[in-house]
Scaffold this motif. Structure first.
Motif, PDB file in Angstrom:
ATOM      1  N   GLN A  95       0.856  -1.174   0.000  1.00 44.20           N
ATOM      2  CA  GLN A  95       0.000   0.000   0.000  1.00 44.20           C
ATOM      3  C   GLN A  95       0.897   1.231   0.000  1.00 44.20           C
ATOM      4  N   GLU A 117      -3.759  10.518  -2.320  1.00 45.62           N
ATOM      5  CA  GLU A 117      -4.077   9.291  -3.050  1.00 45.62           C
ATOM      6  C   GLU A 117      -3.528   8.100  -2.287  1.00 45.62           C
ATOM      7  N   SER A 118      -4.271   7.011  -2.311  1.00 46.49           N
ATOM      8  CA  SER A 118      -3.870   5.765  -1.674  1.00 46.49           C
ATOM      9  C   SER A 118      -4.050   4.641  -2.689  1.00 46.49           C
ATOM     10  N   GLU A 119      -2.997   3.837  -2.872  1.00 40.89           N
ATOM     11  CA  GLU A 119      -3.075   2.675  -3.762  1.00 40.89           C
ATOM     12  C   GLU A 119      -2.820   1.417  -2.950  1.00 40.89           C
ATOM     13  N   ASP A 165      -2.408  -2.503  -3.525  1.00 39.43           N
ATOM     14  CA  ASP A 165      -2.170  -3.491  -4.573  1.00 39.43           C
ATOM     15  C   ASP A 165      -1.720  -4.801  -3.953  1.00 39.43           C
ATOM     16  N   ASP A 180      -7.319  -5.001  -5.741  1.00 46.57           N
ATOM     17  CA  ASP A 180      -6.655  -3.703  -5.805  1.00 46.57           C
ATOM     18  C   ASP A 180      -7.666  -2.575  -5.654  1.00 46.57           C
ATOM     19  N   GLN A 181      -7.225  -1.478  -5.049  1.00 46.89           N
ATOM     20  CA  GLN A 181      -8.106  -0.328  -4.847  1.00 46.89           C
ATOM     21  C   GLN A 181      -7.285   0.957  -4.833  1.00 46.89           C
ATOM     22  N   THR A 182      -7.805   1.992  -5.492  1.00 44.37           N
ATOM     23  CA  THR A 182      -7.180   3.308  -5.481  1.00 44.37           C
ATOM     24  C   THR A 182      -8.194   4.319  -4.969  1.00 44.37           C
ATOM     25  N   THR A 183      -7.779   5.126  -4.000  1.00 44.87           N
ATOM     26  CA  THR A 183      -8.635   6.162  -3.435  1.00 44.87           C
ATOM     27  C   THR A 183      -7.951   7.510  -3.661  1.00 44.87           C
ATOM     28  N   SER A 184      -8.646   8.432  -4.331  1.00 41.43           N
ATOM     29  CA  SER A 184      -8.123   9.771  -4.595  1.00 41.43           C
ATOM     30  C   SER A 184      -9.068  10.791  -3.990  1.00 41.43           C
TER      31      SER A 184
END
Length: 185
Positions: A73, A91-93, A95, A102-106
């Motif tokens: 992460q 932003e947080s990725e 993986d 997988d998740q991406t938070t912006s």
């Protein structure tokens, strides 16, 4: 919508390095090997060396019970304050070996302090999850205003949530309006 994250496990060790230079902090973490999982490490850096600017970056291993559930992460955040205005972006990725997890938070936020008594904030967040069949992102928007007089604070907000289960169905969108009053004695 649940947000995936990497959390410390049992027996984790955390260390904050002595100041390398003014405005630079470094934090390290170590999670020892456990039953059915590998060890994991993490590191975070915060820089506040310029007036009004804060920069943050962190990365950590996600020590899952299988290779498919292990990964990493990464998070970054930048905020800047200039007079009555504060701007923030992050932003947080997340993986892992299984790409469907997988998740991406912006997100970003813009705040304006009109006076000592009045402030307004607009914020938006987007979640992109590879674990869904639909490719729609979940989106959240919020507008908040507050007024403070003495020991009383009056706050109003409007919130909008779209595609909260990563689908475009009409029952996946919500709107909220709130009004609150609080007193400090």
């Amino acid at each position: 919508v649940g947000v995936s994250d990497s959390g410390p496990g049992d027996n984790s060790l955390f260390y904050t390095l002595p100041s390398i230079m003014d405005g630079l902090d470094v934090n390290l973490s170590y999670q020892p090997q456990g039953s059915g999982r590998e060890s994991a490490t993490g590191m975070g850096v915060t820089y506040t060396g310029l007036d009004g600017l804060t920069l943050k970056y962190a990365t950590t291993d996600e020590a899952g019970t299988t290779v498919a559930l292990s990964g990493d992460q990464t998070v970054w955040n930048a905020s800047y304050v200039y007079g009555p205005v504060t701007a923030t972006v992050s932003e947080s990725e997340f993986d892992v070996g299984t790409s469907t997890s997988d998740q991406t938070t912006s997100s970003y936020a813009l705040s304006y302090t009109v006076s000592d008594a009045i402030s307004v904030t607009y914020a938006q967040e987007t979640l992109d999850s590879a674990g869904t069949a639909d490719t729609s992102d979940a989106e959240y928007t919020k507008l908040t205003a507050s007024y403070t007089a003495g020991g009383m604070t009056l706050s109003a907000n409007m919130q909008d949530a779209e595609n909260i289960s990563y689908t475009t169905a009409t029952d996946e969108d919500f709107e909220y309006v709130g009004l609150s009053v609080s007193f400090a004695f």
